[in-house]
Design an enzyme around this catalytic site. Structure first.
Site, PDB file in Angstrom:
ATOM      1  N   GLY A  10      26.490  20.585   4.414  1.00  0.00           N
ATOM      2  CA  GLY A  10      27.944  20.662   4.344  1.00  0.00           C
ATOM      3  C   GLY A  10      28.495  19.997   3.102  1.00  0.00           C
ATOM      4  O   GLY A  10      29.530  19.340   3.134  1.00  0.00           O
ATOM      5  N   ALA A  11      27.826  20.204   1.975  1.00  0.00           N
ATOM      6  CA  ALA A  11      28.139  19.439   0.757  1.00  0.00           C
ATOM      7  C   ALA A  11      29.200  20.072  -0.116  1.00  0.00           C
ATOM      8  O   ALA A  11      29.506  19.537  -1.175  1.00  0.00           O
ATOM      9  CB  ALA A  11      26.860  19.241  -0.057  1.00  0.00           C
ATOM     10  N   ASN A  12      29.795  21.178   0.296  1.00  0.00           N
ATOM     11  CA  ASN A  12      30.757  21.833  -0.591  1.00  0.00           C
ATOM     12  C   ASN A  12      32.179  21.312  -0.424  1.00  0.00           C
ATOM     13  O   ASN A  12      33.046  21.580  -1.253  1.00  0.00           O
ATOM     14  CB  ASN A  12      30.738  23.351  -0.393  1.00  0.00           C
ATOM     15  CG  ASN A  12      31.126  23.756   1.015  1.00  0.00           C
ATOM     16  OD1 ASN A  12      30.321  23.603   1.927  1.00  0.00           O
ATOM     17  ND2 ASN A  12      32.345  24.257   1.211  1.00  0.00           N
ATOM     18  N   GLY A  14      34.930  18.115   1.836  1.00  0.00           N
ATOM     19  CA  GLY A  14      35.074  16.998   2.746  1.00  0.00           C
ATOM     20  C   GLY A  14      34.114  15.860   2.497  1.00  0.00           C
ATOM     21  O   GLY A  14      33.828  15.487   1.348  1.00  0.00           O
ATOM     22  N   GLY A  16      30.929  15.730   2.946  1.00  0.00           N
ATOM     23  CA  GLY A  16      29.697  16.128   2.278  1.00  0.00           C
ATOM     24  C   GLY A  16      29.846  16.158   0.770  1.00  0.00           C
ATOM     25  O   GLY A  16      28.977  15.676   0.035  1.00  0.00           O
ATOM     26  N   SER A 131      30.307   9.918  14.809  1.00  0.00           N
ATOM     27  CA  SER A 131      31.745   9.665  14.781  1.00  0.00           C
ATOM     28  C   SER A 131      32.051   8.543  15.752  1.00  0.00           C
ATOM     29  O   SER A 131      31.325   8.342  16.746  1.00  0.00           O
ATOM     30  CB  SER A 131      32.507  10.933  15.190  1.00  0.00           C
ATOM     31  OG  SER A 131      33.852  10.644  15.494  1.00  0.00           O
ATOM     32  N   TYR A 156      33.231  18.435  21.241  1.00  0.00           N
ATOM     33  CA  TYR A 156      33.002  17.777  19.951  1.00  0.00           C
ATOM     34  C   TYR A 156      32.523  16.345  20.159  1.00  0.00           C
ATOM     35  O   TYR A 156      31.533  15.917  19.547  1.00  0.00           O
ATOM     36  CB  TYR A 156      34.281  17.783  19.114  1.00  0.00           C
ATOM     37  CG  TYR A 156      34.116  17.054  17.793  1.00  0.00           C
ATOM     38  CD1 TYR A 156      33.415  17.646  16.743  1.00  0.00           C
ATOM     39  CD2 TYR A 156      34.615  15.768  17.610  1.00  0.00           C
ATOM     40  CE1 TYR A 156      33.238  16.978  15.538  1.00  0.00           C
ATOM     41  CE2 TYR A 156      34.441  15.095  16.406  1.00  0.00           C
ATOM     42  CZ  TYR A 156      33.755  15.699  15.375  1.00  0.00           C
ATOM     43  OH  TYR A 156      33.563  15.025  14.188  1.00  0.00           O
TER      44      TYR A 156
END
Length: 290
Positions: A10-12, A14, A16, A131, A156
């Site tokens: 998820g590095a693209n 936020g 990440g 979280s 979640y």
């Protein structure tokens, strides 16, 4: 230590992307593991330090996770960051509830598939991003997929509890095996990220975006600090949970924080581990702790 290879899911955007930026600013090599390759290339273009690669992986498809892992030749640190937050009940390609599938099962599988390369790495670590909301989670093993009762926000929280349980059970098993890999948990506190865009419209999303974010939340860059600390600080130990040290763990400098008691329960850890192996088909070459 520089020139290590970090895989960040998820590095693209936020957390990440903020994590990748902090690592490349240190001169590290970062593999941007992203679902959308076009967005990954745009993120890569915005990173000016270190070196980077973009690799596509759809974490909602375990076959794609396997293919991604097969293409990774070297990794020193795996940062299990990507996630989805509170969508309507949706199923992954394998038919699993999406939040459980992406947030936990995909990262469980990816960790197991990369374990041999991690063990050969320099100061190897697995950082699993949970979280503060994991403390509200509950793992109902009779309805883990939310087939009988599904509430998006509760699912979640449950997936974030699964992250915490997994990270601590992984630590126990790595320790029993005498592995050099450290399993560390991290959470960002209350940070503004792209994750909230996936929350279905309603009161919860309104509270997040119109009240909580402007008044309380920190930036993704500040939220990434505990993750980067967990991945790089020499004093961090396996089994620790790194989060913001301020009031309510919502903001502040990285510090060691306490997970929910259920997350530390070895019986729960074994049960989730066994279920996760069954659902993913991934078996770790690690002994079960006595």
């Amino acid at each position: 230590m520089t020139n290590r290879t970090f895989v960040v899911t998820g590095a693209n955007n936020g957390l990440g992307f903020a994590t990748a930026r902090a690592l490349t600013d240190r001169g590290e090599h970062v593999i941007l593991a992203v679902r959308d390759e076009r967005k990954g290339r745009a993120a890569q273009a915005a990173l000016t330090g270190g070196t980077t690669e973009v690799r596509r992986v759809d974490l909602s498809d375990l076959d794609d996770v396997r293919a991604f892992a097969d293409g990774i030749e070297k990794v020193d640190v795996l940062i299990n960051n990507a996630g989805v937050m509170a969508p309507p009940r949706t199923l992954s390609k394998q038919g699993y509830e999406l939040q459980l599938a992406v947030n936990h099962l995909a990262h469980f599988a990816l960790t197991g598939l990369l374990l041999d390369r991690l063990a050969a790495g320099a100061d190897p670590r697995v950082v699993t991003v949970s979280s503060e909301l994991h403390k509200k989670g509950r793992l109902d093993f009779d309805d883990l997929q939310g087939e009988r009762r599904y509430r998006a926000t509760a699912a979640y929280d449950n997936s974030k509890l699964a992250n915490a349980v997994f990270g601590l059970e992984l630590h126990r098993r790595l320790t029993a095996a005498g592995s050099p890999i450290r399993s560390v948990l991290a959470h960002p506190g209350y940070a503004v990220t792209g994750l909230q865009a996936g929350v279905q419209p309603g009161l919860y999303r309104t509270l997040l975006t119109r009240i909580g974010n402007p008044l309380i939340a920190v930036s993704a860059e500040r939220g990434a600090r505990p993750i980067v600390h967990a991945a790089t600080a020499p004093q961090v130990q396996g089994g620790q949970f790194i989060g913001p040290g301020g009031l309510g763990e919502m903001r502040g400098a990285p510090d060691v924080v306490r997970p929910a008691p259920v997350a530390t329960d070895a019986g729960t850890g074994r049960l989730l581990w066994n279920v996760s192996e069954e659902l993913t088909g991934v078996r770790f070459p690690l002994p079960q702790p006595v």
